[in-house]
Structure formats: C-alpha cells, structure tokens
Design an enzyme around this catalytic site. Structure first.
Site, PDB file in Angstrom:
ATOM      1  N   ASP A 174       3.447  31.115  16.639  1.00  0.00           N
ATOM      2  CA  ASP A 174       4.215  31.626  15.497  1.00  0.00           C
ATOM      3  C   ASP A 174       5.578  30.941  15.523  1.00  0.00           C
ATOM      4  O   ASP A 174       5.939  30.267  16.488  1.00  0.00           O
ATOM      5  CB  ASP A 174       4.297  33.159  15.575  1.00  0.00           C
ATOM      6  CG  ASP A 174       4.581  33.778  14.205  1.00  0.00           C
ATOM      7  OD1 ASP A 174       4.902  33.024  13.267  1.00  0.00           O
ATOM      8  OD2 ASP A 174       4.497  35.019  14.072  1.00  0.00           O
TER       9      ASP A 174
ATOM     10  N   ASP B 255       8.180  31.075   7.512  1.00  0.00           N
ATOM     11  CA  ASP B 255       8.104  31.771   6.224  1.00  0.00           C
ATOM     12  C   ASP B 255       9.199  32.824   6.133  1.00  0.00           C
ATOM     13  O   ASP B 255       9.870  33.117   7.128  1.00  0.00           O
ATOM     14  CB  ASP B 255       6.708  32.413   6.065  1.00  0.00           C
ATOM     15  CG  ASP B 255       6.301  33.229   7.276  1.00  0.00           C
ATOM     16  OD1 ASP B 255       6.528  32.763   8.423  1.00  0.00           O
ATOM     17  OD2 ASP B 255       5.763  34.348   7.107  1.00  0.00           O
TER      18      ASP B 255
HETATM   19  N1  GUN Z   1       4.270  38.116  12.629  1.00  0.00           N
HETATM   20  C1  GUN Z   1       4.082  39.325  12.055  1.00  0.00           C
HETATM   21  N2  GUN Z   1       4.335  39.249  10.722  1.00  0.00           N
HETATM   22  C2  GUN Z   1       4.660  37.976  10.461  1.00  0.00           C
HETATM   23  C3  GUN Z   1       5.003  37.282   9.253  1.00  0.00           C
HETATM   24  O1  GUN Z   1       5.067  37.835   8.156  1.00  0.00           O
HETATM   25  N3  GUN Z   1       5.268  35.948   9.388  1.00  0.00           N
HETATM   26  C4  GUN Z   1       5.199  35.305  10.587  1.00  0.00           C
HETATM   27  N4  GUN Z   1       5.444  33.995  10.635  1.00  0.00           N
HETATM   28  N5  GUN Z   1       4.887  35.938  11.717  1.00  0.00           N
HETATM   29  C5  GUN Z   1       4.615  37.252  11.647  1.00  0.00           C
END
Ligand code: GUN
Length: 722
Positions: free
Chosen positions: A108, A143
């Site tokens: 992420d 995002d």
């Molecule tokens: N982890 C939990 N929700 C989100 C999200 O909306 N975007 C991202 N990039 N990671 C997340």
C-alpha cells in the site's frame, strides 16, 4: 512458539507474457475463482492477503508461506520508506528479502496513514517509484481517501484528484502491476464515476477504498451499496480488492458480488484484544469456555488456558487461530463458487448478524423491481426503502442477475422467503417470462397440491388433454411454470418441507403470474392433485369433456417447443415448425432421450439432471439457419432478453477458426463480437465473421467479459461444425 522454517518450495513465476493478467477459472454469477499471474507465482482468488507490519511481525511471513500456503500478502511501502533501516535493506535486497517471503507481495502507498494522521510526507510519483525500486509485485498509487462524513463536493474532489494522480502513477509504475483504488465515500454516483474513470486507465487491480470506517461502524448496508455501484461499473477483467476487509463474516456476500482479494490486519488486531473472528461475528475470549471452532493452533489448549498465557504468547496463538478461521471461511466460499452455492452461503450468513441481514435484505428487495413474489409475505416488505431509493439500482442489480446461470444441477434448498430472491431464481423467472409465450387460446388449467416429479403424477393425464385447447401450468413454490418445463431446474428440484407443495392457490396471485406469462382474461381452472386417485375421471368431469385417447407425441413436442423457446431463445413459431412430425426416442422411465426431426436427424437431447437440453451438430445447424438478425457488432451490454432471436452468436477471428471448428474452446482475445443477450452457461453458436457456423457450445462469459478479458476460456465448445 516461533515457527520453524519449513520446506514448502518457492513459487513458480508466471509466464512472462501473462504477467499482470487475470483470468476466471470458474464462476457462480458474479462470484469468480480466478488467477492473477505475477512474477512471484499465481495468486488464486478469492483470497486473503494478510497484512504484515514490517516492524511488528506477529506471524512470520515465512510461516504464512510454509504452513498456511498463503500465496500473497500485503505490507506498507510508506512504513518501509519512513524507516531508514527498513528502507535501506528493501532498496538493497528487495522487499521479498526484507520480510522473508517468497510469494507475491502487494504494497500500500500511505493513503491510509494520511487518513489516520492527516497527511503523509511522500510524493505521488515518489511512492510509486519506491515500490518499483524495492521490487513489489503489485504496487498502489497514492489515492485520496474518502471518509463517510465528507460532503458530496469534498468526495468528488477526492475522486477527481485520485484520477488526476492516476496518470502520472501509471507512467511511473511502467512494468509493475498497479492498484487503482476506487473512492467515492457513501455516494453511489461518485463510486460509479470513480469506477468508470479508473477502468479507462491501465491498472492491474482495483481496490475499493475508503471502506474501513464504514466496516468499523458495521454499516454493511452501505458497504453493499458501494460494492454494487463499484463492481457493476468496473471493467470485469481486473481483480477487485477490498481494502482493509478481513472479517470472515463479510466474505460470502462480498464474494457473491464479485470481490476477489481481501486484506486485513484483523487477525492480529482482534487477537491483541483477545477477540476471536468467526464467520458469524466476533467473540471475546473472556466470554467462552469452549472454542466456537476447533482449529489446529488451539487444539491443545482450552480457552481458559489461553486466558492464563502471557500477552505476547496469547496474541500469537489467537492471531494464528483467527487466521485459520479466516482462511477456512475463504475455502468455504471458493468451494461454494464451484458448487454454485455462493449466494446461498451469503444468505445463510446473513441470518447470523443483524447488520449483515440488513445489508442482505436491502440487496434483494431494493435494487430492482423484482419479479419475485412470494406467496407469503413477511418482513421483506418492511425492508424495502421508499422514495428515490427504489428502482434507482435497477441496472446494478441487472448486472448481478444476468450473470447467473440457470438451469443448475442439484436441488434448490428451501430457505424461506429468501429462496424467491436468489438471483439465479430471479434469472430463471425473467427468462421464462421473456421467452415463453402461450400457444393455446382456451382456458388455463393450473395443477397444484403435489411436488415434482409431476410427470409421475399427471404425465398420463397430460397425454390425454395436451392436444386440447387448454394452456396447462403447474403451481410450484417458485411460481407457475408451463407443463412442458415440469422437469426444469429450479422449479422441479426444490428441497423443502412438505407443506410447500400443499399451498392453496391464491387466485389474485395466479392472475399476476399468468399476466407475467402474457396471459390475461382467461378462465382459470385449478385442479388439486394431492390425491391422484380417480384423477382422470375427476378432471374429465371438471372440464366437461369425454375421456380421450393418449397423444404421447403431442406431449413430447410441446415439451421440446417449451425448451427451445426458454433455453435457446427460439421464436415459438420456429420451434413448432422444427418439432413438426418429430419422433422421439424415450428412456425406460418415459422421458424423452432424443428428438428426431421429420428428415430423420437427431437434433436435441433433453438432459435429465436439470431439465436442460443438449444440441447435436444438426440441431445447432437448424438453430443457426433461423437467424433473421444481422451479424452481431461489438460487445453491447443489453440486459433485456431479446426474445425469439435464437441462441446468442459469438463471432471469432480468423486465427481461431480452424481450432474452434475442430472442437477446441474459444479463448479470450479471439472474439470479435457477440449478441447482447449472451449469458454465462447458456448455449451459443460460434461463427466466423461471414456468419458461417463453426461450433456450438456454452458461454463462460458475459458480453463485457468477452470484450475485456485476454486470458482464459471464453466459450466452452461442445462440438465443432465442420
Ligand atoms: N487501506 C484502507 N483503505 C484504503 C484506501 O482507501 N486507500 C489505500 N491506498 N489504502 C487503504
């Protein structure tokens, strides 16, 4: 307590040309078993990517691989980027070495940290470049998180900004699979906008973002709306990931709506609080004397022994236990997809938690004006919203219903009123109403009071009355069906209590059902067949007719005509003509085995298992010759049933022509066009671009899937037509 490194072999990288592709292997409606091809192995979906915090590794990633067979996990690139020690190792040796995990790694981007802490220090391109540099398999762009308390304008800004950032993120990522999150808060219009815009860009996976606070507040109805809005507007050839969703309770419903990947730290976070995840909710260790489910990790301990452990040992043990339960529920979901019972699993789970039940009831009562009308109404009517909400979701619901296959093997197990609202039952009824039409002008006879197989009870009687001018129906627990479809699933295969078959006919309901079948203003004669003694005489007397001779062929012909119309979308007059002077090969139990036309060709064979009907090459040729429409063009999505136009045509390109004609399957990427009424598991005719028949088979796909997938089987070919 530490896991000793095992001996599971490392992953096999996918073929280079397949990297980043997603294919569907098996499906049940919009639920799919898929494969994501990565350089660190093939990820079989639906699956969970456990969250690994590179600073605190409660369960070692190596143990995840060796012991639990986990094919992919997720960690946070922003956390690695922020900590010099981690960053240096990751940049020097790669992320797989850093966390000691050989499978696929998704990372992420720091968006969630910006939601929790207000901001992050890293740049949009910088974090994508970093993920690329440390060798992740699936990276995530930065995002903009959309919170449920944000206004429409704020959310729209975030959606637009995410799309803006997407362009440079994709450019930076080049060659690395990239997550393109769908935002949009609680606004279906903005979820739709986000899904449509992000679909246009070259992402590999689409996570649904901004749902963590919604799940924390157990607003599962909102989650169902978000899912329906996103999924029905996303390109179907990319896997969909549920960001931060790891509670097993939510898996069946979300998978039934098309979720492919889940990630969550829930297994550890709940363990830290001495809580246990179960498919029906959460339980506190302090409240139990018995384990809700026995799993390998806790099989040598009682809950009370675990309570007495020190915090660290307890957390590790309960993390393993939570992970095992989570994985088990995913296995159950995958098996349910194979069995065609994922919706039933979601339905059953919905009864186990009030918030989930609310979400489920919203789904089955509000998105569309359903053709379902249970004979007995219950709390379903109160679950319906009023005003703007109803009808507004019709297209989204159609997207789900039209991917269902019917008829199915196996019985329809009765689950009360929920049974009427199963999407595949809805699909079966829509198809019946759209494609079947009355061929008689006289009175309507409705038989009621007994269960399938109806032919055993009234087959003989039907042979004596079916050539007369009566339209004959059977009342089943799932609605009226024409006699000719008496063996068709789901109507003929209901496993339920005895009283179901004994329901008295309700005249107003009968009229509404008949109206849906295109019959109005006819006299309705209801005949109770719970007692078949003296039935013939009773019926002749009721109808005021003399006993007549049997006409077996009339009965057989009418069955094939009904099946041709409903299963192969054939125009009723064409179907009657095909069956003119047909003869029949019968089984020992009196069912039609083969239909032979007047020129002696074997055209069709009804299937005993679910009441479907198989074609032969000659049968396919006849249906092909009926076409009056021009060639299909492109891949239009049209959820109407296009009655009477025959089985859908699939046009394949020149390259695949010789293979298909030999009887090989049509693969994705070779299809040029198809008719809009194509459905998964329905019979289709495969043609070349001049319209020549090449083969017949069963579609595995919807038209938008044929349009977008590049890997996997598009059409299962039954036989080539040389
Ligand atoms: N982890 C939990 N929700 C989100 C999200 O909306 N975007 C991202 N990039 N990671 C997340």
């Amino acid at each position: 307590m530490k896991w000793q490194e095992g001996i599971r072999e490392g992953p096999k990288p996918c073929r280079e040309q397949d990297q980043g592709r997603f294919e569907i292997v098996t499906r049940d409606g919009q639920a799919r078993l898929g494969k994501i091809h990565t350089a660190h192995g093939i990820i079989e979906t639906p699956c969970l990517l456990p969250v690994i915090n590179p600073n605190i590794r409660t369960i070692e990633p190596r143990e995840m691989w060796d012991k639990y067979g986990i094919q992919a996990l997720i960690t946070n690139s922003y956390v690695i980027w922020k900590h010099d020690k981690l960053k240096d190792v990751a940049l020097a040796d790669g992320v797989h070495k850093l966390i000691d995990y050989p499978g696929a790694i998704m990372t992420d981007s720091g968006t969630f940290q910006s939601y929790v802490y207000g901001d992050v220090e890293v740049g949009v391109e910088e974090i994508v470049q970093f993920q690329k540099d440390i060798g992740v398999d699936i990276a995530t762009m930065l995002d903009v998180f959309t919170r449920p308390d944000m206004t429409f304008t704020q959310v729209e800004k975030a959606v637009d900004e995410t799309v803006n950032r997407a362009h440079s993120s994709i450019e930076t990522a080049e060659g690395v699979m990239l997550n393109g999150p769908i935002q949009g808060g609680l606004f279906p219009e903005l979820r739709t906008k986000s899904a449509k815009e992000m679909s246009k860009l070259n992402f590999s996976v689409h996570p649904i973002g901004g749902i963590v606070p919604i799940m924390e507040q157990q607003k599962y109805r909102e989650l169902a709306k978000i899912m329906l809005a996103c999924k029905s507007n996303l390109t179907p050839n990319r896997p969909v990931h549920m960001f931060g969703c790891g509670h097993p309770m939510l898996f069946p419903m979300l998978i039934a709506m098309g979720a492919d990947l889940f990630d969550s730290a829930a297994y550890v976070l709940f363990a830290r609080d001495s809580r246990i995840l179960t498919p029906w909710g959460t339980e506190k260790l302090s409240d139990i004397e018995e384990w809700p489910i026995i799993m390998p990790s806790i099989s040598n301990f009682t809950p009370s022994e675990v309570r007495k452990m020190n915090k660290e040992d307890r957390t590790i043990l309960l993390s393993r236990y939570n992970l095992e339960i989570t994985l088990q529920e995913l296995s159950r979901c995958r098996q349910a997809i194979r069995n065609g019972t994922i919706w039933r699993l979601a339905e059953r789970r919905s009864h186990q938690h009030p918030a989930l039940r609310e979400a489920f009831l919203w789904l089955v009562t509000n998105p569309a004006v359903s053709t379902m009308e249970p004979l007995i109404l219950d709390d379903y009517s109160s679950a319906k919203e009023t005003g703007n909400e109803r009808g507004r979701w019709e297209e989204n619901w159609d997207w789900l219903v039209n991917a269902q296959f019917t008829p199915r093997n196996g019985g329809e197990s009765w689950g009360g009123t929920d049974t009427h609202h199963r999407p595949h039952v809805e699909m079966a009824r829509r198809r019946l109403f759209a494609r079947w039409s009355s061929r008689k002008s006289g009175d309507v006879i409705v038989f009621h009071g007994n269960s399938a197989p109806w032919r055993d009870k009234i087959g003989d009687l039907i042979e004596r009355i079916c050539h007369l001018d009566y339209e004959i129906f059977i009342q089943t627990p799932l609605g009226l069906i024409p006699w000719g479809l008496e063996d068709l699933n789901p109507w003929a295969h209901i496993e339920g209590p005895d009283w179901l078959k004994k329901r008295r006919p309700d005249y107003a309901w009968l009229q509404r059902e008949l109206e849906r079948l295109g019959i109005t203003d006819r006299k309705i004669i209801t005949i109770d067949i719970s007692d078949t003694e003296e039935l013939h005489n009773r019926v002749f007397e009721m109808l005021g007719i003399e006993p007549t001779d049997r006409d077996k062929d009339a009965k057989n012909r009418s069955q094939i005509v009904d099946k041709l119309c409903v299963l192969y979308n054939v125009n009723v007059s064409d179907a009657i003509e095909i069956c003119n002077d047909a003869t029949f090969v019968m089984s020992r139990t009196g069912r039609i085995r083969n239909m032979i036309d007047s020129s002696g060709k074997h055209l069709f064979s009804p299937r005993l298992a679910e009441g479907g009907m198989s074609l032969t090459v000659d049968g396919a040729r006849i249906l092909h010759s009926l076409r009056k429409l021009p060639m299909p063009e492109g891949f239009n999505v049209d959820y109407s049933q296009n009655p009477g136009h025959g089985p859908a045509w699939v046009v394949v390109n020149e390259d695949s022509e010789p293979f298909v004609q030999e009887g090989r399957n049509v693969m994705h990427g070779f299809v040029l066009a198809c008719d809009p009424w194509i459905r998964p598991n329905e019979g289709v005719l495969v043609v070349n671009s001049a319209g020549k028949l090449l083969a017949y088979g069963r579609s595995q796909s919807t038209s938008s899937e044929l349009d977008s997938f590049t890997k996997g089987i598009a059409i299962k070919v039954r036989e080539g037509c040389p």
